[in-house]
Design a protein around this motif. Sequence first.
Motif, short mmCIF file in Angstrom:
data_model
loop_
_atom_site.label_atom_id
_atom_site.label_comp_id
_atom_site.label_asym_id
_atom_site.label_seq_id
_atom_site.Cartn_x
_atom_site.Cartn_y
_atom_site.Cartn_z
N LEU A 17 0.83 -1.20 0.00
CA LEU A 17 0.00 0.00 0.00
C LEU A 17 0.87 1.25 0.00
CD1 LEU A 17 -2.71 -0.92 2.64
CD2 LEU A 17 -2.95 -0.91 0.16
N VAL A 18 0.42 2.27 -0.69
CA VAL A 18 1.09 3.57 -0.68
C VAL A 18 0.41 4.41 0.39
CG1 VAL A 18 1.64 5.65 -2.00
CG2 VAL A 18 1.56 3.42 -3.14
N ARG A 19 1.20 4.91 1.34
CA ARG A 19 0.65 5.73 2.41
C ARG A 19 0.69 7.19 1.97
NH1 ARG A 19 4.96 3.92 6.42
NH2 ARG A 19 6.01 4.09 4.42
N VAL A 20 -0.50 7.76 1.77
CA VAL A 20 -0.62 9.14 1.29
C VAL A 20 -1.27 9.99 2.36
CG1 VAL A 20 -1.58 10.65 -0.50
CG2 VAL A 20 -0.86 8.31 -1.10
N GLY A 21 -0.64 11.09 2.70
CA GLY A 21 -1.22 12.05 3.63
C GLY A 21 -2.08 13.02 2.85
N HIS A 22 -3.39 12.98 3.07
CA HIS A 22 -4.33 13.82 2.34
C HIS A 22 -4.37 15.22 2.94
CE1 HIS A 22 -8.50 15.15 1.15
NE2 HIS A 22 -7.94 14.88 -0.02
N ARG A 23 -4.06 16.22 2.10
CA ARG A 23 -3.95 17.62 2.56
C ARG A 23 -2.97 17.74 3.72
NH1 ARG A 23 -10.34 19.33 2.07
NH2 ARG A 23 -10.49 18.84 -0.12
N GLY A 24 -1.89 16.99 3.59
CA GLY A 24 -0.91 16.85 4.68
C GLY A 24 -1.36 15.67 5.51
N ALA A 25 -1.71 15.92 6.72
CA ALA A 25 -2.35 14.92 7.59
C ALA A 25 -3.50 15.65 8.26
CB ALA A 25 -1.36 14.35 8.60
N ALA A 26 -4.55 15.87 7.49
CA ALA A 26 -5.67 16.73 7.91
C ALA A 26 -6.38 16.22 9.16
CB ALA A 26 -6.66 16.90 6.77
N ALA A 27 -6.24 14.94 9.47
CA ALA A 27 -6.87 14.42 10.69
C ALA A 27 -6.04 14.77 11.93
CB ALA A 27 -7.04 12.90 10.59
N LEU A 28 -4.79 15.19 11.71
CA LEU A 28 -3.89 15.46 12.84
C LEU A 28 -3.58 16.94 13.04
CD1 LEU A 28 -1.36 12.55 12.17
CD2 LEU A 28 -3.31 12.56 13.75
N ALA A 29 -3.77 17.74 11.99
CA ALA A 29 -3.46 19.17 12.05
C ALA A 29 -4.31 19.87 10.99
CB ALA A 29 -1.97 19.40 11.79
N PRO A 30 -4.47 21.20 11.10
CA PRO A 30 -5.26 21.90 10.09
C PRO A 30 -4.75 21.62 8.67
CG PRO A 30 -4.76 23.37 11.91
CD PRO A 30 -3.95 22.11 12.12
N GLU A 31 -5.66 21.24 7.77
CA GLU A 31 -5.28 20.82 6.42
C GLU A 31 -4.53 21.90 5.66
OE1 GLU A 31 -9.20 21.84 3.77
OE2 GLU A 31 -9.23 19.98 4.92
N ASN A 32 -3.65 21.43 4.76
CA ASN A 32 -2.88 22.31 3.88
C ASN A 32 -2.04 23.33 4.65
OD1 ASN A 32 -3.70 21.28 1.27
ND2 ASN A 32 -5.71 22.15 1.66
N THR A 33 -1.49 22.94 5.78
CA THR A 33 -0.59 23.79 6.56
C THR A 33 0.74 23.07 6.75
OG1 THR A 33 -1.31 22.88 8.69
CG2 THR A 33 -2.53 24.82 7.86
N LEU A 34 1.75 23.82 7.17
CA LEU A 34 3.03 23.18 7.46
C LEU A 34 2.91 22.19 8.61
CD1 LEU A 34 5.57 26.14 7.04
CD2 LEU A 34 4.87 24.41 5.36
N ASP A 35 2.03 22.48 9.57
CA ASP A 35 1.80 21.53 10.66
C ASP A 35 1.25 20.21 10.12
OD1 ASP A 35 2.72 23.28 12.59
OD2 ASP A 35 0.72 23.93 13.21
#
Length: 119
Positions: A17-35
Amino acid sequence: MSEPETLIRTVLASDRLVRVGHRGAAALAPENTLDALGAALEAGVDMVEFDVVRGPGGALMLAHDVASVTGESPTLDAALGFLGRDASRGVAVDLDLKVEGVERELVEALRRFEFLERT
């Protein structure tokens, strides 16, 4: 062939499986941010996906749409610089371009930060 390109070809040719972080890791930090990008890297993703728009000041920025640009929205250059700081991770990027007519500018940024083969 570069290591990230080899990784992508190997993954696509395998049952892994390819592990892809969607919008970064939107479940862990605000999406599309450096965090969110940092959280994705810490989670060990193979590829990070994020959205790109033209921001109010004209720069390419990470956001789902222009209305969602905030003070936390990084420029594309800032995001690629952040992701490229630790090139040994070899993370690939999947850009969801939300605006037309910026392809040349996008490719130039990818080239500047040595992401052409990882995109």
